[in-house]
Enzyme design. Structure first.
Site, PDB file in Angstrom:
ATOM      1  N   ASP A   1      29.081  10.373  -7.274  1.00 24.80           N
ATOM      2  CA  ASP A   1      28.006  11.551  -7.157  1.00 24.80           C
ATOM      3  C   ASP A   1      28.430  12.590  -6.377  1.00 24.80           C
ATOM      4  OD1 ASP A   1      25.404  12.198  -8.298  1.00 24.80           O
ATOM      5  OD2 ASP A   1      24.851  12.305  -6.292  1.00 24.80           O
ATOM      6  N   SER A   2      28.371  13.794  -6.417  1.00 21.84           N
ATOM      7  CA  SER A   2      29.151  14.502  -5.665  1.00 21.84           C
ATOM      8  C   SER A   2      28.312  15.764  -5.625  1.00 21.84           C
ATOM      9  CB  SER A   2      30.552  15.090  -5.901  1.00 21.84           C
ATOM     10  OG  SER A   2      30.570  15.082  -7.375  1.00 21.84           O
TER      11      SER A   2
ATOM     12  N   PHE B   1      36.384  23.475 -11.604  1.00 19.70           N
ATOM     13  CA  PHE B   1      35.125  23.250 -12.439  1.00 19.70           C
ATOM     14  C   PHE B   1      34.063  23.674 -11.442  1.00 19.70           C
ATOM     15  CE2 PHE B   1      33.116  19.463 -11.368  1.00 19.70           C
ATOM     16  CZ  PHE B   1      33.977  18.492 -10.607  1.00 19.70           C
ATOM     17  N   GLY B   2      32.404  23.659 -11.854  1.00 16.22           N
ATOM     18  CA  GLY B   2      31.515  23.738 -10.937  1.00 16.22           C
ATOM     19  C   GLY B   2      31.712  25.239 -10.161  1.00 16.22           C
ATOM     20  N   TYR B   3      31.371  24.495  -8.621  1.00 13.92           N
ATOM     21  CA  TYR B   3      31.636  25.685  -7.510  1.00 13.92           C
ATOM     22  C   TYR B   3      32.999  25.998  -6.917  1.00 13.92           C
ATOM     23  CZ  TYR B   3      26.484  24.206  -7.416  1.00 13.92           C
ATOM     24  OH  TYR B   3      25.379  24.229  -7.654  1.00 13.92           O
ATOM     25  N   ASP B   4      34.030  25.382  -7.557  1.00  8.15           N
ATOM     26  CA  ASP B   4      35.334  25.661  -7.285  1.00  8.15           C
ATOM     27  C   ASP B   4      35.697  27.121  -7.037  1.00  8.15           C
ATOM     28  OD1 ASP B   4      35.848  23.117  -6.949  1.00  8.15           O
ATOM     29  OD2 ASP B   4      36.992  22.943  -8.853  1.00  8.15           O
TER      30      ASP B   4
ATOM     31  N   LYS C   1      35.578  15.463 -13.836  1.00 15.12           N
ATOM     32  CA  LYS C   1      35.605  14.573 -13.276  1.00 15.12           C
ATOM     33  C   LYS C   1      36.590  13.718 -13.573  1.00 15.12           C
ATOM     34  CE  LYS C   1      30.874  14.361 -10.998  1.00 15.12           C
ATOM     35  NZ  LYS C   1      29.664  13.468 -10.885  1.00 15.12           N
TER      36      LYS C   1
ATOM     37  N   THR D   1      30.214   8.424 -16.015  1.00 18.67           N
ATOM     38  CA  THR D   1      30.010   9.811 -15.986  1.00 18.67           C
ATOM     39  C   THR D   1      29.977  10.531 -17.330  1.00 18.67           C
ATOM     40  OG1 THR D   1      30.818  12.044 -15.044  1.00 18.67           O
ATOM     41  CG2 THR D   1      32.481  10.371 -15.434  1.00 18.67           C
TER      42      THR D   1
HETATM   43  P1  ITT Z   1      27.864  12.864 -13.932  1.00 17.92           P
HETATM   44  O1  ITT Z   1      26.621  12.743 -13.019  1.00 17.92           O
HETATM   45  O2  ITT Z   1      27.691  12.385 -15.107  1.00 17.92           O
HETATM   46  O3  ITT Z   1      28.928  12.070 -13.134  1.00 17.92           O
HETATM   47  P2  ITT Z   1      27.526  15.582 -12.923  1.00 17.92           P
HETATM   48  O4  ITT Z   1      28.282  16.758 -13.078  1.00 17.92           O
HETATM   49  O5  ITT Z   1      26.084  15.724 -13.361  1.00 17.92           O
HETATM   50  O6  ITT Z   1      28.158  14.424 -13.714  1.00 17.92           O
HETATM   51  P3  ITT Z   1      26.796  15.105 -10.220  1.00 17.92           P
HETATM   52  O7  ITT Z   1      25.541  14.656 -10.408  1.00 17.92           O
HETATM   53  O8  ITT Z   1      27.752  14.332  -9.286  1.00 17.92           O
HETATM   54  O9  ITT Z   1      27.801  14.929 -11.572  1.00 17.92           O
HETATM   55  O10 ITT Z   1      26.848  16.663  -9.822  1.00 17.92           O
HETATM   56  C1  ITT Z   1      28.120  17.217  -9.376  1.00 17.92           C
HETATM   57  C2  ITT Z   1      27.882  18.606  -9.430  1.00 17.92           C
HETATM   58  O11 ITT Z   1      28.302  19.143  -8.146  1.00 17.92           O
HETATM   59  C3  ITT Z   1      28.856  19.302 -10.548  1.00 17.92           C
HETATM   60  O12 ITT Z   1      28.146  19.370 -11.921  1.00 17.92           O
HETATM   61  C4  ITT Z   1      29.330  20.563  -9.726  1.00 17.92           C
HETATM   62  O13 ITT Z   1      28.373  21.451 -10.012  1.00 17.92           O
HETATM   63  C5  ITT Z   1      29.370  20.233  -8.302  1.00 17.92           C
HETATM   64  N1  ITT Z   1      30.842  19.506  -7.865  1.00 17.92           N
HETATM   65  C6  ITT Z   1      31.151  18.446  -7.618  1.00 17.92           C
HETATM   66  N2  ITT Z   1      32.144  18.090  -7.478  1.00 17.92           N
HETATM   67  C7  ITT Z   1      32.847  19.427  -7.472  1.00 17.92           C
HETATM   68  C8  ITT Z   1      34.247  19.958  -7.451  1.00 17.92           C
HETATM   69  O14 ITT Z   1      35.302  19.058  -7.083  1.00 17.92           O
HETATM   70  N3  ITT Z   1      34.393  21.055  -7.760  1.00 17.92           N
HETATM   71  C9  ITT Z   1      33.213  21.728  -8.002  1.00 17.92           C
HETATM   72  N4  ITT Z   1      32.193  21.475  -8.130  1.00 17.92           N
HETATM   73  C10 ITT Z   1      31.827  20.354  -8.004  1.00 17.92           C
END
Ligand code: ITT
Length: 450
Positions: A64-65, A145-148, A12, A7
Protein backbone atom coordinates in the site's frame (compact mmCIF):
# COMPACT_ATOMS: atom_id res chain seq x y z
CA UNK A 1 10.21 -19.18 -4.95
CA UNK A 2 6.66 -17.89 -5.31
CA UNK A 3 5.53 -14.63 -3.77
CA UNK A 4 1.80 -13.92 -4.07
CA UNK A 5 1.14 -10.19 -4.30
CA UNK A 6 -2.27 -8.72 -3.51
CA UNK A 7 -2.81 -6.05 -6.13
CA UNK A 8 -4.63 -5.24 -9.32
CA UNK A 9 -2.04 -2.61 -10.24
CA UNK A 10 0.09 -3.95 -13.10
CA UNK A 11 2.66 -1.14 -12.70
CA UNK A 12 3.36 -2.29 -9.16
CA UNK A 13 3.69 -5.90 -10.32
CA UNK A 14 6.20 -4.83 -12.96
CA UNK A 15 8.29 -2.85 -10.47
CA UNK A 16 8.14 -5.60 -7.83
CA UNK A 17 9.26 -8.18 -10.42
CA UNK A 18 12.16 -5.91 -11.46
CA UNK A 19 13.25 -5.29 -7.87
CA UNK A 20 12.85 -8.92 -6.71
CA UNK A 21 14.00 -10.94 -9.76
CA UNK A 22 14.80 -13.92 -7.53
CA UNK A 23 11.09 -14.43 -6.77
CA UNK A 24 8.30 -15.65 -9.00
CA UNK A 25 5.80 -12.82 -8.50
CA UNK A 26 2.20 -13.98 -8.79
CA UNK A 27 -0.45 -11.23 -8.87
CA UNK A 28 -3.68 -11.95 -7.04
CA UNK A 29 -6.36 -9.25 -7.11
CA UNK A 30 -7.92 -8.77 -3.65
CA UNK A 31 -11.06 -7.61 -5.44
CA UNK A 32 -13.82 -6.13 -3.37
CA UNK A 33 -11.81 -5.48 -0.19
CA UNK A 34 -12.40 -2.09 1.35
CA UNK A 35 -9.16 -0.19 2.03
CA UNK A 36 -10.60 1.81 4.91
CA UNK A 37 -7.71 1.83 7.40
CA UNK A 38 -6.31 5.23 8.46
CA UNK A 39 -2.73 4.36 7.46
CA UNK A 40 -0.71 2.50 4.83
CA UNK A 41 0.11 -0.40 7.16
CA UNK A 42 -3.55 -0.99 7.99
CA UNK A 43 -4.55 -1.07 4.31
CA UNK A 44 -1.61 -3.29 3.34
CA UNK A 45 -2.64 -5.77 6.07
CA UNK A 46 -6.26 -5.75 4.89
CA UNK A 47 -5.12 -6.57 1.33
CA UNK A 48 -2.59 -9.25 2.23
CA UNK A 49 -4.99 -11.11 4.54
CA UNK A 50 -7.61 -11.06 1.77
CA UNK A 51 -5.36 -13.26 -0.38
CA UNK A 52 -3.39 -15.16 2.31
CA UNK A 53 -6.44 -17.36 2.96
CA UNK A 54 -6.24 -18.50 -0.67
CA UNK A 55 -2.55 -19.48 -0.46
CA UNK A 56 -1.96 -21.36 2.81
CA UNK A 57 1.71 -22.27 3.44
CA UNK A 58 2.97 -19.65 0.96
CA UNK A 59 4.54 -16.19 1.24
CA UNK A 60 2.00 -13.44 0.49
CA UNK A 61 2.53 -9.68 0.29
CA UNK A 62 0.56 -6.49 -0.30
CA UNK A 63 1.95 -3.05 -1.12
CA UNK A 64 0.00 0.00 0.00
CA UNK A 65 1.65 3.15 -1.13
CA UNK A 66 1.07 6.82 -1.75
CA UNK A 67 2.30 10.36 -1.86
CA UNK A 68 2.38 12.65 1.18
CA UNK A 69 2.68 16.38 0.51
CA UNK A 70 3.83 18.55 3.39
CA UNK A 71 1.93 21.73 2.45
CA UNK A 72 -1.28 19.68 2.11
CA UNK A 73 -1.00 18.21 5.60
CA UNK A 74 0.12 14.81 4.27
CA UNK A 75 -2.56 14.53 1.54
CA UNK A 76 -3.25 12.68 -0.66
CA UNK A 77 -1.64 10.01 1.60
CA UNK A 78 -3.71 6.84 1.91
CA UNK A 79 -6.17 8.34 -0.60
CA UNK A 80 -3.50 8.67 -3.34
CA UNK A 81 -5.17 6.25 -5.76
CA UNK A 82 -8.53 8.00 -5.59
CA UNK A 83 -7.50 11.58 -4.73
CA UNK A 84 -9.80 13.07 -7.39
CA UNK A 85 -12.61 10.61 -6.61
CA UNK A 86 -13.75 7.14 -7.65
CA UNK A 87 -12.66 5.37 -9.78
CA UNK A 88 -8.86 5.84 -9.79
CA UNK A 89 -8.02 8.41 -12.48
CA UNK A 90 -4.33 9.32 -12.76
CA UNK A 91 -4.60 12.46 -14.96
CA UNK A 92 -7.36 13.82 -12.70
CA UNK A 93 -5.29 13.02 -9.55
CA UNK A 94 -2.25 14.80 -10.94
CA UNK A 95 -4.28 17.82 -12.09
CA UNK A 96 -5.90 18.14 -8.65
CA UNK A 97 -2.53 17.91 -6.92
CA UNK A 98 -1.10 20.72 -9.06
CA UNK A 99 -4.22 22.82 -8.50
CA UNK A 100 -4.06 22.36 -4.71
CA UNK A 101 -0.41 23.41 -4.73
CA UNK A 102 -0.94 26.53 -6.81
CA UNK A 103 0.88 29.48 -5.23
CA UNK A 104 2.55 27.25 -2.61
CA UNK A 105 6.32 27.64 -2.30
CA UNK A 106 6.78 24.67 0.04
CA UNK A 107 6.52 21.73 -2.36
CA UNK A 108 8.20 19.11 -0.18
CA UNK A 109 6.71 15.63 -0.42
CA UNK A 110 7.57 12.01 0.07
CA UNK A 111 6.45 8.71 -1.35
CA UNK A 112 5.78 5.95 1.15
CA UNK A 113 5.47 2.27 0.42
CA UNK A 114 4.29 -0.14 3.07
CA UNK A 115 4.64 -3.87 2.41
CA UNK A 116 2.68 -6.26 4.59
CA UNK A 117 3.84 -9.87 4.55
CA UNK A 118 2.22 -13.09 5.69
CA UNK A 119 4.69 -15.96 6.03
CA UNK A 120 3.99 -19.68 5.40
CA UNK A 121 3.04 -20.14 9.07
CA UNK A 122 0.55 -17.24 8.99
CA UNK A 123 2.79 -14.73 10.88
CA UNK A 124 2.44 -11.15 9.66
CA UNK A 125 5.08 -8.44 9.40
CA UNK A 126 5.08 -4.91 8.05
CA UNK A 127 7.99 -2.89 6.58
CA UNK A 128 8.18 0.62 5.14
CA UNK A 129 10.21 2.46 2.52
CA UNK A 130 10.25 6.21 1.92
CA UNK A 131 11.56 8.44 -0.82
CA UNK A 132 11.73 12.19 -0.04
CA UNK A 133 11.49 14.83 -2.77
CA UNK A 134 9.34 17.66 -4.03
CA UNK A 135 6.41 18.27 -6.39
CA UNK A 136 7.32 19.83 -9.74
CA UNK A 137 5.49 22.85 -11.18
CA UNK A 138 4.46 20.77 -14.18
CA UNK A 139 4.47 17.13 -15.30
CA UNK A 140 7.50 15.72 -17.08
CA UNK A 141 8.53 12.27 -18.37
CA UNK A 142 6.75 9.22 -19.67
CA UNK A 143 8.09 6.35 -17.52
CA UNK A 144 6.51 4.91 -14.38
CA UNK A 145 2.92 5.54 -13.29
CA UNK A 146 0.67 7.56 -11.00
CA UNK A 147 2.29 10.71 -9.64
CA UNK A 148 5.72 9.89 -11.14
CA UNK A 149 5.70 12.80 -13.67
CA UNK A 150 5.19 15.28 -10.80
CA UNK A 151 7.63 13.89 -8.25
CA UNK A 152 11.29 14.99 -8.20
CA UNK A 153 13.31 12.89 -5.74
CA UNK A 154 15.82 14.66 -3.47
CA UNK A 155 19.22 15.05 -5.10
CA UNK A 156 17.75 15.00 -8.64
CA UNK A 157 16.41 17.64 -10.99
CA UNK A 158 14.36 15.12 -12.99
CA UNK A 159 11.01 13.56 -12.16
CA UNK A 160 10.56 9.85 -11.41
CA UNK A 161 8.96 9.59 -14.86
CA UNK A 162 12.18 10.96 -16.43
CA UNK A 163 14.27 8.21 -14.78
CA UNK A 164 14.74 4.72 -16.17
CA UNK A 165 13.06 1.86 -14.29
CA UNK A 166 16.42 0.83 -12.77
CA UNK A 167 17.19 4.39 -11.65
CA UNK A 168 13.77 4.77 -10.02
CA UNK A 169 13.87 1.35 -8.34
CA UNK A 170 17.31 2.07 -6.85
CA UNK A 171 15.98 5.01 -4.81
CA UNK A 172 12.22 4.60 -4.72
CA UNK A 173 10.01 3.99 -1.70
CA UNK A 174 9.12 0.61 -3.22
CA UNK A 175 12.77 -0.28 -3.84
CA UNK A 176 13.59 0.55 -0.23
CA UNK A 177 10.65 -1.36 1.24
CA UNK A 178 11.32 -4.41 -0.94
CA UNK A 179 14.99 -4.44 0.14
CA UNK A 180 13.65 -5.10 3.64
CA UNK A 181 11.17 -7.66 2.32
CA UNK A 182 14.09 -9.52 0.78
CA UNK A 183 15.88 -9.55 4.14
CA UNK A 184 12.77 -10.83 5.94
CA UNK A 185 12.02 -13.62 3.48
CA UNK A 186 15.66 -14.76 3.42
CA UNK A 187 15.76 -18.38 2.28
CA UNK A 188 11.97 -18.61 2.21
CA UNK A 189 11.42 -20.44 5.51
CA UNK A 190 9.00 -19.00 8.08
CA UNK A 191 10.04 -15.68 9.65
CA UNK A 192 12.67 -16.18 12.32
CA UNK A 193 13.50 -13.76 15.12
CA UNK A 194 16.99 -12.93 13.81
CA UNK A 195 15.70 -11.78 10.44
CA UNK A 196 12.86 -9.81 12.02
CA UNK A 197 15.26 -8.16 14.44
CA UNK A 198 17.58 -7.26 11.57
CA UNK A 199 14.76 -5.67 9.60
CA UNK A 200 13.34 -3.87 12.62
CA UNK A 201 16.76 -2.36 13.24
CA UNK A 202 16.94 -1.13 9.66
CA UNK A 203 13.33 0.00 9.89
CA UNK A 204 13.94 1.84 13.16
CA UNK A 205 10.59 0.43 14.28
CA UNK A 206 8.81 2.51 16.86
CA UNK A 207 11.24 5.18 15.77
CA UNK A 208 10.69 8.78 16.65
CA UNK A 209 12.19 11.97 15.27
CA UNK A 210 14.65 11.90 18.17
CA UNK A 211 15.68 8.35 17.31
CA UNK A 212 16.24 9.44 13.70
CA UNK A 213 18.62 12.21 14.84
CA UNK A 214 20.39 9.81 17.20
CA UNK A 215 20.85 7.46 14.24
CA UNK A 216 22.10 10.29 12.05
CA UNK A 217 24.75 11.18 14.65
CA UNK A 218 25.46 7.50 15.38
CA UNK A 219 25.53 8.53 19.04
CA UNK A 220 26.67 5.12 20.20
CA UNK A 221 30.00 5.69 18.44
CA UNK A 222 30.55 9.28 19.61
CA UNK A 223 32.24 8.35 22.94
CA UNK A 224 35.11 6.80 20.97
CA UNK A 225 36.25 10.26 19.83
CA UNK A 226 37.39 11.99 23.07
CA UNK A 227 39.62 8.98 23.85
CA UNK A 228 41.83 9.81 20.85
CA UNK A 229 42.22 13.37 22.09
CA UNK A 230 42.98 12.24 25.66
CA UNK A 231 45.81 10.04 24.40
CA UNK A 232 47.32 13.06 22.64
CA UNK A 233 46.94 15.21 25.78
CA UNK A 234 48.57 12.49 27.92
CA UNK A 235 51.75 12.59 25.84
CA UNK A 236 52.74 15.95 27.39
CA UNK A 237 53.22 14.83 31.01
CA UNK A 238 54.92 11.66 29.79
CA UNK A 239 57.43 13.12 27.36
CA UNK A 240 57.77 16.77 28.37
CA UNK A 241 57.24 16.24 32.08
CA UNK A 242 54.46 18.88 32.23
CA UNK A 243 51.11 18.73 33.96
CA UNK A 244 48.05 19.16 31.75
CA UNK A 245 45.06 21.47 31.68
CA UNK A 246 41.63 19.88 32.19
CA UNK A 247 39.89 22.84 30.56
CA UNK A 248 42.00 22.74 27.40
CA UNK A 249 41.77 18.95 27.16
CA UNK A 250 37.98 19.01 27.55
CA UNK A 251 37.66 21.78 24.92
CA UNK A 252 39.89 19.92 22.43
CA UNK A 253 37.84 16.72 23.02
CA UNK A 254 34.52 18.57 22.58
CA UNK A 255 35.74 20.27 19.39
CA UNK A 256 36.79 16.88 17.96
CA UNK A 257 33.38 15.41 18.83
CA UNK A 258 31.65 18.26 16.96
CA UNK A 259 33.97 17.79 13.97
CA UNK A 260 33.17 14.06 14.01
CA UNK A 261 29.43 14.87 14.10
CA UNK A 262 29.97 17.29 11.22
CA UNK A 263 31.59 14.41 9.29
CA UNK A 264 28.79 11.94 10.07
CA UNK A 265 26.08 14.27 8.81
CA UNK A 266 28.18 15.21 5.77
CA UNK A 267 28.62 11.50 5.03
CA UNK A 268 24.87 10.91 5.08
CA UNK A 269 24.23 13.99 2.94
CA UNK A 270 26.72 12.72 0.35
CA UNK A 271 25.05 9.27 0.44
CA UNK A 272 21.53 10.73 0.52
CA UNK A 273 20.60 9.22 -2.83
CA UNK A 274 21.53 5.66 -2.10
CA UNK A 275 22.27 4.59 1.47
CA UNK A 276 19.42 2.35 2.47
CA UNK A 277 18.08 2.37 6.01
CA UNK A 278 19.56 5.79 6.88
CA UNK A 279 17.43 8.69 8.17
CA UNK A 280 17.89 11.00 5.15
CA UNK A 281 17.03 8.62 2.28
CA UNK A 282 14.28 7.12 4.43
CA UNK A 283 12.69 10.58 4.64
CA UNK A 284 12.92 10.79 8.46
CA UNK A 285 15.22 13.83 8.25
CA UNK A 286 15.08 16.28 5.37
CA UNK A 287 18.17 17.23 3.38
CA UNK A 288 17.67 20.86 4.39
CA UNK A 289 17.61 20.03 8.11
CA UNK A 290 20.68 17.80 7.70
CA UNK A 291 22.60 20.60 5.93
CA UNK A 292 21.70 22.95 8.77
CA UNK A 293 22.89 20.40 11.34
CA UNK A 294 26.16 19.94 9.41
CA UNK A 295 26.81 23.69 9.48
CA UNK A 296 25.90 23.87 13.15
CA UNK A 297 28.36 21.11 14.11
CA UNK A 298 31.24 22.79 12.27
CA UNK A 299 30.31 26.14 13.81
CA UNK A 300 30.06 24.56 17.29
CA UNK A 301 33.56 23.04 16.96
CA UNK A 302 35.02 26.44 16.07
CA UNK A 303 33.10 28.25 18.82
CA UNK A 304 34.27 25.77 21.48
CA UNK A 305 37.87 26.15 20.27
CA UNK A 306 37.65 29.94 20.25
CA UNK A 307 35.97 30.17 23.68
CA UNK A 308 38.56 27.85 25.21
CA UNK A 309 41.26 29.86 23.47
CA UNK A 310 42.83 26.74 21.97
CA UNK A 311 46.38 27.47 20.78
CA UNK A 312 47.12 28.61 17.25
CA UNK A 313 48.61 25.19 16.37
CA UNK A 314 45.17 23.62 16.88
CA UNK A 315 43.57 25.51 13.97
CA UNK A 316 45.64 24.12 11.05
CA UNK A 317 45.35 20.62 12.49
CA UNK A 318 41.56 21.02 12.84
CA UNK A 319 41.44 22.32 9.26
CA UNK A 320 43.39 19.25 8.07
CA UNK A 321 40.96 17.06 10.04
CA UNK A 322 37.89 18.74 8.49
CA UNK A 323 39.42 18.40 5.01
CA UNK A 324 40.24 14.71 5.56
CA UNK A 325 36.64 14.14 6.72
CA UNK A 326 35.14 15.87 3.69
CA UNK A 327 37.50 14.09 1.28
CA UNK A 328 36.89 10.69 2.89
CA UNK A 329 33.12 11.12 2.54
CA UNK A 330 33.56 11.76 -1.17
CA UNK A 331 36.28 9.25 -2.03
CA UNK A 332 35.89 6.54 0.66
CA UNK A 333 39.67 6.08 0.71
CA UNK A 334 40.43 4.06 3.83
CA UNK A 335 43.68 5.98 4.45
CA UNK A 336 41.71 9.21 4.84
CA UNK A 337 39.62 7.65 7.61
CA UNK A 338 42.88 6.52 9.24
CA UNK A 339 44.15 10.09 8.90
CA UNK A 340 41.03 11.47 10.62
CA UNK A 341 41.53 9.38 13.76
CA UNK A 342 45.28 10.03 13.82
CA UNK A 343 44.61 13.78 13.48
CA UNK A 344 42.31 13.53 16.52
CA UNK A 345 45.34 12.44 18.55
CA UNK A 346 47.31 15.36 17.10
CA UNK A 347 44.41 17.65 18.09
CA UNK A 348 44.93 16.45 21.68
CA UNK A 349 48.65 17.25 21.55
CA UNK A 350 48.31 20.70 20.00
CA UNK A 351 45.11 21.47 21.95
CA UNK A 352 47.09 21.82 25.18
CA UNK A 353 50.39 22.87 23.61
CA UNK A 354 50.42 26.59 24.42
CA UNK A 355 50.28 25.84 28.13
CA UNK A 356 53.82 24.49 27.79
CA UNK A 357 54.97 26.52 24.81
CA UNK A 358 54.95 23.55 22.48
CA UNK A 359 58.28 21.87 21.98
CA UNK A 360 57.87 20.16 18.62
CA UNK A 361 61.16 18.26 18.86
CA UNK A 362 60.29 16.69 22.22
CA UNK A 363 56.89 15.59 21.05
CA UNK A 364 57.67 14.53 17.46
CA UNK A 365 58.85 10.97 18.24
CA UNK A 366 56.07 9.80 20.58
CA UNK A 367 53.41 11.56 18.53
CA UNK A 368 54.62 9.89 15.33
CA UNK A 369 54.51 6.45 16.99
CA UNK A 370 51.03 6.84 18.53
CA UNK A 371 49.37 8.57 15.56
CA UNK A 372 51.08 6.06 13.23
CA UNK A 373 49.48 3.15 15.13
CA UNK A 374 46.10 4.93 15.03
CA UNK A 375 46.45 5.58 11.31
CA UNK A 376 47.36 1.99 10.47
CA UNK A 377 44.69 0.39 12.68
CA UNK A 378 41.81 2.52 11.40
CA UNK A 379 42.96 2.38 7.78
CA UNK A 380 43.06 -1.44 7.99
CA UNK A 381 39.64 -1.71 9.68
CA UNK A 382 38.06 0.69 7.17
CA UNK A 383 39.59 -1.21 4.26
CA UNK A 384 38.39 -4.54 5.69
CA UNK A 385 34.87 -3.19 6.27
CA UNK A 386 34.12 -2.76 2.57
CA UNK A 387 31.06 -4.81 1.63
CA UNK A 388 29.94 -5.28 5.28
CA UNK A 389 26.41 -4.05 4.48
CA UNK A 390 25.53 -7.21 2.61
CA UNK A 391 27.30 -9.55 5.05
CA UNK A 392 25.85 -9.47 8.61
CA UNK A 393 28.68 -11.65 10.02
CA UNK A 394 31.32 -9.27 8.63
CA UNK A 395 29.33 -6.30 9.93
CA UNK A 396 29.48 -7.81 13.44
CA UNK A 397 33.26 -8.36 13.15
CA UNK A 398 33.76 -4.79 11.90
CA UNK A 399 31.63 -3.50 14.81
CA UNK A 400 33.98 -5.30 17.24
CA UNK A 401 37.08 -3.91 15.49
CA UNK A 402 35.66 -0.37 15.57
CA UNK A 403 34.87 -0.86 19.27
CA UNK A 404 38.50 -2.02 19.56
CA UNK A 405 39.62 1.61 19.15
CA UNK A 406 38.42 2.21 22.74
CA UNK A 407 40.60 -0.63 24.01
CA UNK A 408 43.51 0.80 22.02
CA UNK A 409 42.90 4.15 23.73
CA UNK A 410 42.69 2.52 27.18
CA UNK A 411 45.84 0.46 26.55
CA UNK A 412 47.72 3.61 25.49
CA UNK A 413 46.44 5.54 28.53
CA UNK A 414 47.42 2.69 30.89
CA UNK A 415 50.96 2.66 29.44
CA UNK A 416 51.19 6.43 29.72
CA UNK A 417 49.84 6.37 33.31
CA UNK A 418 52.66 3.97 34.22
CA UNK A 419 55.10 6.54 32.86
CA UNK A 420 53.46 9.60 34.49
CA UNK A 421 50.94 9.21 37.32
CA UNK A 422 49.31 12.55 36.48
CA UNK A 423 47.70 10.92 33.45
CA UNK A 424 45.39 8.89 35.75
CA UNK A 425 42.36 11.25 35.37
CA UNK A 426 42.53 10.83 31.60
CA UNK A 427 42.59 7.04 32.02
CA UNK A 428 39.53 7.26 34.31
CA UNK A 429 37.76 9.51 31.78
CA UNK A 430 38.59 6.99 29.03
CA UNK A 431 37.22 4.11 31.12
CA UNK A 432 34.03 6.09 31.86
CA UNK A 433 33.57 6.67 28.12
CA UNK A 434 33.97 2.93 27.50
CA UNK A 435 31.23 2.19 30.06
CA UNK A 436 29.02 4.90 28.51
CA UNK A 437 29.54 3.40 25.07
CA UNK A 438 28.66 -0.11 26.31
CA UNK A 439 25.54 1.20 28.07
CA UNK A 440 24.41 3.13 25.01
CA UNK A 441 24.90 0.07 22.81
CA UNK A 442 22.58 -1.83 25.15
CA UNK A 443 19.99 0.91 25.62
CA UNK A 444 19.99 2.25 22.05
CA UNK A 445 20.72 -0.77 19.85
CA UNK A 446 18.89 0.78 16.90
CA UNK A 447 21.16 3.79 16.65
CA UNK A 448 24.46 1.92 16.59
CA UNK A 449 26.31 1.66 13.32
CA UNK A 450 29.89 1.03 12.42
P1 ITT B 1 -3.68 -2.00 -5.23
O1 ITT B 1 -4.38 -1.43 -4.02
O2 ITT B 1 -4.50 -2.96 -5.99
O3 ITT B 1 -2.32 -2.53 -4.91
P2 ITT B 1 -3.58 0.76 -6.05
O4 ITT B 1 -3.06 1.49 -7.24
O5 ITT B 1 -5.01 1.06 -5.64
O6 ITT B 1 -3.38 -0.79 -6.27
P3 ITT B 1 -2.67 1.83 -3.55
O7 ITT B 1 -3.97 1.74 -2.88
O8 ITT B 1 -1.46 1.42 -2.79
O9 ITT B 1 -2.60 0.99 -4.89
O10 ITT B 1 -2.49 3.31 -4.08
C1 ITT B 1 -1.30 3.71 -4.55
C2 ITT B 1 -1.44 4.98 -5.35
O11 ITT B 1 -0.36 5.84 -4.97
C3 ITT B 1 -1.25 4.68 -6.81
O12 ITT B 1 -2.46 4.48 -7.46
C4 ITT B 1 -0.52 5.91 -7.29
O13 ITT B 1 -1.41 6.92 -7.57
C5 ITT B 1 0.31 6.30 -6.09
N1 ITT B 1 1.64 5.67 -6.16
C6 ITT B 1 2.12 4.66 -5.38
N2 ITT B 1 3.36 4.32 -5.73
C7 ITT B 1 3.67 5.11 -6.77
C8 ITT B 1 4.81 5.24 -7.57
O14 ITT B 1 5.87 4.47 -7.42
N3 ITT B 1 4.80 6.16 -8.53
C9 ITT B 1 3.73 6.95 -8.71
N4 ITT B 1 2.61 6.90 -8.00
C10 ITT B 1 2.57 5.98 -7.03
Amino acid sequence: MKLFVATHNQHKIREISQILPEFEIVADDPEGVEENAPDFAGNALIKVHAIAERHPGEWCMADDSGLEVKALGGAPGVHSARYAGEPCNTPANNALLLKNLEGKTDRRARFTCCCALVDPSGEELVVHGHCPGRIAEKASGSEGFGYDPLFIPDGYDKSFADLSADEKNAISHRGRALEKVKAVIGDGSAVDDNRVEHVERVEGKGGSRLLAWLRLFRVVNLPTVPGDVFVGVALWPCYAGCSWSIRQAAAAAAASVFLYMFGLVDNDIVGAKGDRGRPIPDGEISLGAARLARGFCLFAALVVAALANLPRYWWPVALALALSIVLYNRTKWSALMGACRALNVVCGVVGVSHVYDMDAALMAGPLAVVSGIWFLYITAVTWYSSGEESDPAKKRRVGLLVGGIVYLQLAALICLTMKAASVMPLLVAGAVLLVVMRLMKRVLPRVSAS
